[in-house]
Structure formats: C-alpha cells, structure tokens
Design a protein around this motif. Sequence first.
Motif, PDB file in Angstrom:
ATOM      1  N   ALA A 150      62.130  38.855  49.560  1.00  0.00           N
ATOM      2  CA  ALA A 150      62.101  39.161  48.125  1.00  0.00           C
ATOM      3  C   ALA A 150      61.162  38.254  47.343  1.00  0.00           C
ATOM      4  O   ALA A 150      60.958  38.456  46.147  1.00  0.00           O
ATOM      5  CB  ALA A 150      63.510  39.068  47.544  1.00  0.00           C
ATOM      6  N   GLN A 151      60.604  37.256  48.025  1.00  0.00           N
ATOM      7  CA  GLN A 151      59.689  36.317  47.368  1.00  0.00           C
ATOM      8  C   GLN A 151      58.215  36.624  47.648  1.00  0.00           C
ATOM      9  O   GLN A 151      57.334  36.025  47.057  1.00  0.00           O
ATOM     10  CB  GLN A 151      59.986  34.888  47.830  1.00  0.00           C
ATOM     11  N   HIS A 152      57.951  37.558  48.535  1.00  0.00           N
ATOM     12  CA  HIS A 152      56.595  37.766  49.068  1.00  0.00           C
ATOM     13  C   HIS A 152      55.841  38.827  48.271  1.00  0.00           C
ATOM     14  O   HIS A 152      56.282  39.977  48.178  1.00  0.00           O
ATOM     15  CB  HIS A 152      56.695  38.187  50.540  1.00  0.00           C
ATOM     16  N   VAL A 153      54.682  38.449  47.715  1.00  0.00           N
ATOM     17  CA  VAL A 153      53.850  39.388  46.962  1.00  0.00           C
ATOM     18  C   VAL A 153      52.430  39.376  47.525  1.00  0.00           C
ATOM     19  O   VAL A 153      52.020  38.439  48.204  1.00  0.00           O
ATOM     20  CB  VAL A 153      53.815  39.062  45.451  1.00  0.00           C
ATOM     21  N   ASN A 154      51.695  40.454  47.232  1.00  0.00           N
ATOM     22  CA  ASN A 154      50.276  40.558  47.615  1.00  0.00           C
ATOM     23  C   ASN A 154      49.489  41.239  46.502  1.00  0.00           C
ATOM     24  O   ASN A 154      50.014  42.120  45.814  1.00  0.00           O
ATOM     25  CB  ASN A 154      50.100  41.382  48.896  1.00  0.00           C
ATOM     26  N   PHE A 155      48.237  40.836  46.362  1.00  0.00           N
ATOM     27  CA  PHE A 155      47.311  41.578  45.510  1.00  0.00           C
ATOM     28  C   PHE A 155      47.008  42.905  46.193  1.00  0.00           C
ATOM     29  O   PHE A 155      46.873  42.969  47.424  1.00  0.00           O
ATOM     30  CB  PHE A 155      46.005  40.801  45.312  1.00  0.00           C
ATOM     31  N   ARG A 156      46.901  43.961  45.421  1.00  0.00           N
ATOM     32  CA  ARG A 156      46.657  45.289  45.972  1.00  0.00           C
ATOM     33  C   ARG A 156      45.215  45.739  45.844  1.00  0.00           C
ATOM     34  O   ARG A 156      44.828  46.762  46.394  1.00  0.00           O
ATOM     35  CB  ARG A 156      47.560  46.313  45.272  1.00  0.00           C
ATOM     36  N   LYS A 157      44.429  45.007  45.108  1.00  0.00           N
ATOM     37  CA  LYS A 157      42.992  45.278  45.052  1.00  0.00           C
ATOM     38  C   LYS A 157      42.299  43.968  44.730  1.00  0.00           C
ATOM     39  O   LYS A 157      42.915  43.026  44.226  1.00  0.00           O
ATOM     40  CB  LYS A 157      42.657  46.341  44.004  1.00  0.00           C
ATOM     41  N   LYS A 158      41.029  43.908  45.012  1.00  0.00           N
ATOM     42  CA  LYS A 158      40.285  42.674  44.802  1.00  0.00           C
ATOM     43  C   LYS A 158      40.299  42.289  43.333  1.00  0.00           C
ATOM     44  O   LYS A 158      39.876  43.058  42.474  1.00  0.00           O
ATOM     45  CB  LYS A 158      38.837  42.842  45.276  1.00  0.00           C
ATOM     46  N   PRO A 159      40.811  41.095  42.997  1.00  0.00           N
ATOM     47  CA  PRO A 159      40.831  40.687  41.589  1.00  0.00           C
ATOM     48  C   PRO A 159      39.439  40.254  41.129  1.00  0.00           C
ATOM     49  O   PRO A 159      38.695  39.632  41.875  1.00  0.00           O
ATOM     50  CB  PRO A 159      41.792  39.501  41.580  1.00  0.00           C
ATOM     51  N   ALA A 160      39.096  40.630  39.906  1.00  0.00           N
ATOM     52  CA  ALA A 160      37.821  40.200  39.315  1.00  0.00           C
ATOM     53  C   ALA A 160      38.035  38.795  38.759  1.00  0.00           C
ATOM     54  O   ALA A 160      38.413  38.607  37.603  1.00  0.00           O
ATOM     55  CB  ALA A 160      37.390  41.159  38.222  1.00  0.00           C
ATOM     56  N   ILE A 161      37.814  37.797  39.589  1.00  0.00           N
ATOM     57  CA  ILE A 161      38.125  36.410  39.242  1.00  0.00           C
ATOM     58  C   ILE A 161      36.983  35.798  38.436  1.00  0.00           C
ATOM     59  O   ILE A 161      35.816  35.920  38.791  1.00  0.00           O
ATOM     60  CB  ILE A 161      38.368  35.580  40.512  1.00  0.00           C
ATOM     61  N   ASP A 162      37.326  35.176  37.316  1.00  0.00           N
ATOM     62  CA  ASP A 162      36.359  34.447  36.514  1.00  0.00           C
ATOM     63  C   ASP A 162      36.766  32.976  36.525  1.00  0.00           C
ATOM     64  O   ASP A 162      37.703  32.577  35.846  1.00  0.00           O
ATOM     65  CB  ASP A 162      36.329  34.995  35.077  1.00  0.00           C
ATOM     66  N   LEU A 163      36.053  32.175  37.312  1.00  0.00           N
ATOM     67  CA  LEU A 163      36.403  30.769  37.447  1.00  0.00           C
ATOM     68  C   LEU A 163      36.366  30.032  36.117  1.00  0.00           C
ATOM     69  O   LEU A 163      37.116  29.078  35.899  1.00  0.00           O
ATOM     70  CB  LEU A 163      35.448  30.084  38.423  1.00  0.00           C
ATOM     71  N   TRP A 164      35.491  30.470  35.211  1.00  0.00           N
ATOM     72  CA  TRP A 164      35.394  29.781  33.922  1.00  0.00           C
ATOM     73  C   TRP A 164      36.683  29.939  33.123  1.00  0.00           C
ATOM     74  O   TRP A 164      37.013  29.097  32.296  1.00  0.00           O
ATOM     75  CB  TRP A 164      34.203  30.317  33.121  1.00  0.00           C
TER      76      TRP A 164
END
Length: 248
Positions: A150-164
């Motif tokens: 019940a604690q386990h999650v996953n991203f379902r598509k590539k996140p558009a990550i902005d490091l800034w």
Amino acid sequence: MALRIFTGAGGSRFVCDDDGGFGDTVAAISMRANAPISSCAREAAAEPFLRQLGKMSQRELYDCAQAKIKTGRCPDSCDGNCNAANPPGRSTHERFNDGVAYPAWLPGLRLPVWARGIDVQRDRVAAFCDEARKEGFTVTLTYPHSAQEAQHVNFRKKPAIDLWSTRPLREGMSGPRVRLVVRLLWAVHDPQTRKPYLDPHIRPNGKFTPQVAAAVKAFQHDHHQPLTGEVDVHTIRALRAARRARAN
C-alpha cells in the motif's frame, strides 16, 4: 546512472537517482505533500548509501523473505523486514519491470529512471499522488489490491522535470548549471553601471561563490524579483531574456 541520498518530508532520507533531476522531483513532491519517503533505489549500487541510512537492498529484503519461508521465522538480522519481496532483477526499486507495475512491458525489462518504484508513508500516499498531479505528473498506487504494498507508487509517464523549479541553485553548489549562470551574468549588463553583473575576470570554476550570489542579488533587484541570491526558474528565465534582449 548516479545515485545519492535525498531528504523528503519529515526528515525522511532515501536513495534515488541524481540523473535528470528525478530524485529532486520526488523529494520536492514529498515535501509539498508532507509525505515521507522510505525507499526509492535498492539495487546493488545503492547498498553503500542504504547502509548509511540503516536500510536494506532488494537482495537483502528478498533473502530475508526467503529465510522466513524456509524457517518459519524472521531472522534477527532482518529486523522484522521479512515481508514478501521480488527477487533481484524483478523489482522497480532496481529499475526492472516485475511484469505487474508496467504490464505493457516485458518482465525483467530495464526501466527508465522515471519508472523507478517509490515507497511513501502509507497514510500520505494519496497526498503524494495529488501533489504530483498538480505538477502535471501521473503517479498512482502500483498494487492497489495488495495491503502489503500500500506504500508503493510509480510514475505512469515520463515527468517533464524542471531542475530550476525543484532544485534552485544557491551558494555552495557547483556544476554545469552554475557555469551557465556565470556565463549569463558575464553577458548581461547592469543598466546603471553598464557593466556586467559579474566581472568577466572573476572565474568561479563552476562554483556558486559569494561573488556569484551577490551578482545574482543585484540582477534580482533590477528585475523586481525577491532578493534571495538563488537562481530558481524565474531568475534563470529573466537572465536568459535579458541576454536575448542585449543580443538584439
């Protein structure tokens, strides 16, 4: 792929990917959602970091689970961590598909960084997923019918990550992004002095020094931004716009 230790909500510490800003994104969502993270990376390369945190790798968790199956008891060395665990090479915590998390992909397939499994404090999983959605990410409970997961999650598509946004630059940091900021500060001129915000003779060698921080604050002052001395998404956008304007 580089790994390091990150800090999430409630001082929770976990090992995750430093590549592409994924670990920073997970930590930022965790903080905003007040959702502590217990686990991310668990492959062999993570073991030195996991030992620092007093945590176990996927191999160790699997061995403990197997020991309980064989003997009927959880060995003292496992500290009670004898729940069912996927074998090494079949866990999203190691970036391998188990055939359930991503059913459209083959079991054992090497996963991209963003598909790595994440364990969130169970009573904050919904908050973590909701906060991720606000950022435009899709994150879901991976095994909705399993109470043990019940604690386990996953991203379902590539996140558009902005490091800034997730990891602003501040004094003491170093690397290629600092070099970029320094180049911009050399190129953009203070409208009062008509000189660069950072003297081109100053060579920080990729380090965010006090001189760089002072130049950033001066730029922020002239562009009506909070005087933080840090370079977040708003400051980098303004710096890039100012350079383009000067080039024209």
